[in-house]
Design an enzyme around this catalytic site. Structure first.
Site, mmCIF file in Angstrom:
data_model
loop_
_atom_site.group_PDB
_atom_site.id
_atom_site.type_symbol
_atom_site.label_atom_id
_atom_site.label_comp_id
_atom_site.label_asym_id
_atom_site.label_seq_id
_atom_site.Cartn_x
_atom_site.Cartn_y
_atom_site.Cartn_z
ATOM 1 N N LYS A 158 76.343 78.540 57.737
ATOM 2 C CA LYS A 158 75.187 78.990 57.226
ATOM 3 C C LYS A 158 75.464 79.408 55.884
ATOM 4 O O LYS A 158 76.436 80.043 55.303
ATOM 5 C CB LYS A 158 74.685 80.199 58.293
ATOM 6 C CG LYS A 158 73.503 80.882 57.790
ATOM 7 C CD LYS A 158 72.951 81.856 58.514
ATOM 8 C CE LYS A 158 71.504 82.514 58.262
ATOM 9 N NZ LYS A 158 71.352 83.884 59.171
ATOM 10 N N SER A 185 66.411 83.441 61.189
ATOM 11 C CA SER A 185 66.873 82.827 59.935
ATOM 12 C C SER A 185 67.818 81.653 59.972
ATOM 13 O O SER A 185 67.633 80.774 58.999
ATOM 14 C CB SER A 185 67.278 83.975 59.072
ATOM 15 O OG SER A 185 68.678 84.601 59.501
ATOM 16 N N SER A 190 68.284 86.460 64.467
ATOM 17 C CA SER A 190 68.415 85.096 63.926
ATOM 18 C C SER A 190 69.524 84.011 64.117
ATOM 19 O O SER A 190 69.416 83.128 63.587
ATOM 20 C CB SER A 190 68.745 85.583 62.377
ATOM 21 O OG SER A 190 67.686 86.111 61.582
#
Lengths: 93, 493
Positions: B78, B157, B181
């Site tokens: 990420k 997210s 997320s």
């Protein structure tokens, strides 16, 4: 909140916001704040605020230098640098 | 999809050991698959050259008998984890071009175990969003599709991480979970993901959103793979004062499949009004599966559940407004020049941040400002304690809690936009455990009427990821979720 409040918050947050932008933001922010206000119905008398769930005592370390001497790395991402310093617009006349 | 890209991490490790293929071949297969799936926009920065270099080094280590626990496994990272020498943006324009000169502890741990990085995965800007539609670098597309053909969101997210793993262009991925997320995108993309206990993984070198909530975790296509990844990422780090100096148990060792006598709590407050019938059915099926496996089902109550989201939307924006104060155009990131320093700050931040980030900074600034601090921020912290105490009480009666992960399947891009609160409601089942700092895992257990995956969430006690993994493993076996994203099915045909 009114438009003046939005502009004040924007100034505090250092986000340039025009009056028209503030007007557009106003209903969104008021909507969110109105929704958040349902917390007022919760009885929180005698409840201690919870800042962090970790419940970990902050550890102390020895006060000695463990890092440094890497000005090049520190400045590697600087938008503007001069002679080993970050360069910014003048603050003091 | 090739045979190599469809392997689980545990099978790939066996194949590497057996010399069925090399780390370079495994990595190249994922790079090629990623090229073919560029339309998903799962990555902000791809690092194929670095990946091949790492894979070569991995093959050399394995040949020398020095392979680590994840040696040669290609992962998506990420783009919230700082990576030494590789651009790290948090999906924000304000950090475009920022190249960290240091490595986050989580990625350093993965690399020490031999993992290979394919690239930096797309996300919502500063991890603020539930649909991956707030990234400066464009929306991520879910590899799953429904009949109307509209592009679906991967959740957020950590949308790029989840989409990459679901699309078989990465074997696993790192994510971060502040209010859901990891769990919600895992559910939307039909894969598994775990957010461990707050403090299990170091936050050092991870771009901060809401520091008292942010926690790193994993995505993979099996419960076992998640256990392997989390094992590598976890552990005490003196550089993060909230990282816990607690021994990390053997997560994979917890996967016994035995849940006899396990007490599974079902919170009545999660049966929210208007819950779709398919979600209710999924939940009932999950309960039946665990019951059949010998678990004991216990009705529990978490009375402050309905206040979790408004509490979260004070605490998270307040911490965000404070954390994001550092983006001022002085030391790194974008700068827009101004007449004086204040104008430079204001112009830089106006241009550098997107709408959702600005909205949250402003809500947070308001909640922390003079005259409102007690009414909003302190009030929210008090309700947060009540929410945490709800869980403490519930865990006197049960060992884990079973709930749906999200109130719906993946929705189309553009749906739920326009009304921030509607978007926030995506996290109604994930936020309470985040506020209490508890571990939570989502695993896919069924499909909705459109053929889209749905996830079940397993919550555990603090520091008891083992029981979460054990429960998830039993549920995974019972659910036998084998459905694939339609694009993968088409490639295989």
């Amino acid at each position: 909140m009114d438009t003046k409040d939005v502009l004040k918050v924007a100034r505090l947050a250092r986000i340039e916001t025009t009056e028209a932008q503030a007007e557009a933001l106003l209903p969104q922010l008021n909507n969110i704040i109105g929704w958040i206000e349902q917390l007022s119905e919760v009885d929180t008398d005698n409840v201690e605020p919870l800042a962090n769930v970790a419940n970990i005592e902050l550890p102390l370390r020895k006060d000695e230098v463990s890092d440094g001497n890497c000005a090049d790395k520190v400045l590697a991402n600087a938008p503007d640098e001069m002679q080993g310093f970050f360069s910014v617009p003048k603050v003091v006349e | 999809m090739t045979d190599l890209t469809n392997l689980t991490i545990s099978d790939a490790l066996k194949g590497l050991d057996a010399k069925d293929f090399t780390a370079v071949e495994l990595t190249q297969a994922h790079i090629d698959a990623g090229e073919a799936a560029k339309g998903l926009n799962a990555y902000i920065t791809e690092t194929p050259e670095l990946a091949i270099e790492q894979a070569k080094a991995s093959d050399a280590r394995r040949a020398a008998g020095k392979a680590g626990a994840l040696d040669g496994i290609p992962l998506a990272i990420k783009d919230l984890f700082c990576t030494d020498g590789v651009q790290t943006t948090a999906a924000s324009h304000i950090l475009e071009g920022f190249v960290p000169q240091y490595e986050s502890t989580v990625t350093a741990n993965l690399f020490a175990d031999g993992a290979v990085m394919l690239g930096k995965a797309n996300l919502d800007e500063f991890a603020m969003g539930s649909a991956n539609t707030t990234s400066y670098f464009g929306n991520v597309i879910n590899p799953w599709t429904r009949e109307d053909g509209k592009d679906l969101v991967p959740g957020g997210s950590s949308g790029g991480s989840a989409a990459a793993v679901a699309a078989r262009i990465a074997m696993g991925a790192t994510g971060t979970d502040t209010g859901g997320s990891i769990r919600q995108p895992a559910a939307f993309c039909g894969i598994s993901g775990i957010k461990p206990t707050y403090g299990r993984c170091s936050r050092w070198g991870t771009v901060a959103f809401a520091s008292s909530l942010d926690q790193a975790g994993t995505f993979a296509r099996s419960v076992e793979d998640n256990a392997l990844l989390l094992q590598s990422m976890s552990g005490f780090d003196p550089k993060d004062s909230t990282s816990a100096d607690i021994a990390v148990p053997d997560f994979a060792g917890a996967l016994t499949g035995d849940v006899k006598g396990l007490r599974v709590g079902i919170p009545k407050e999660y049966k929210v009004e208007g819950m779709p019938a398919e979600i209710e059915k999924l939940w009932e099926d999950g309960i039946a599966m665990l019951k059949d496996a010998g678990a004991q089902i216990v009705d529990i109550s978490l009375p402050h559940t309905k206040y979790a989201l408004p509490t979260y939307y004070i605490i998270a924006p307040a911490e965000c407004s404070s954390n994001l104060a550092r983006y001022d155009g002085v030391r790194f990131g974008q700068r827009v020049e101004g007449e004086d320093l204040n104008e430079m700050y204001s112009k830089t931040r106006a241009e550098g941040f997107g709408d959702e980030v600005k909205r949250r900074i402003m809500i947070g600034t308001y909640a922390l400002s003079a005259g409102y601090y007690d009414a909003y921020y302190i009030k929210a912290q008090k309700v947060r304690r009540l929410i945490a105490q709800d869980f403490d009480k519930a865990y006197e009666q049960c060992d884990v809690i079973l709930t749906p992960t999200a109130p719906s399947a993946a929705f189309a891009i553009g749906e739920n936009e326009g009304d921030p609160i509607k978007m926030y409601l995506n996290d109604v089942f994930t936020v309470p455990a985040s506020l209490a700092g508890l571990p939570g895992m989502s695993i896919p257990t069924g499909l909705d009427a459109n053929g889209l995956p749905l996830g079940m969430q397993i919550l555990g006690k603090a520091w008891d990821e083992e029981t979460v993994f054990r429960t998830a493993f039993a549920l995974e076996k019972a659910a036998n979720f084998t459905a694939l994203p339609q694009s993968i099915v088409r490639q295989a045909a």
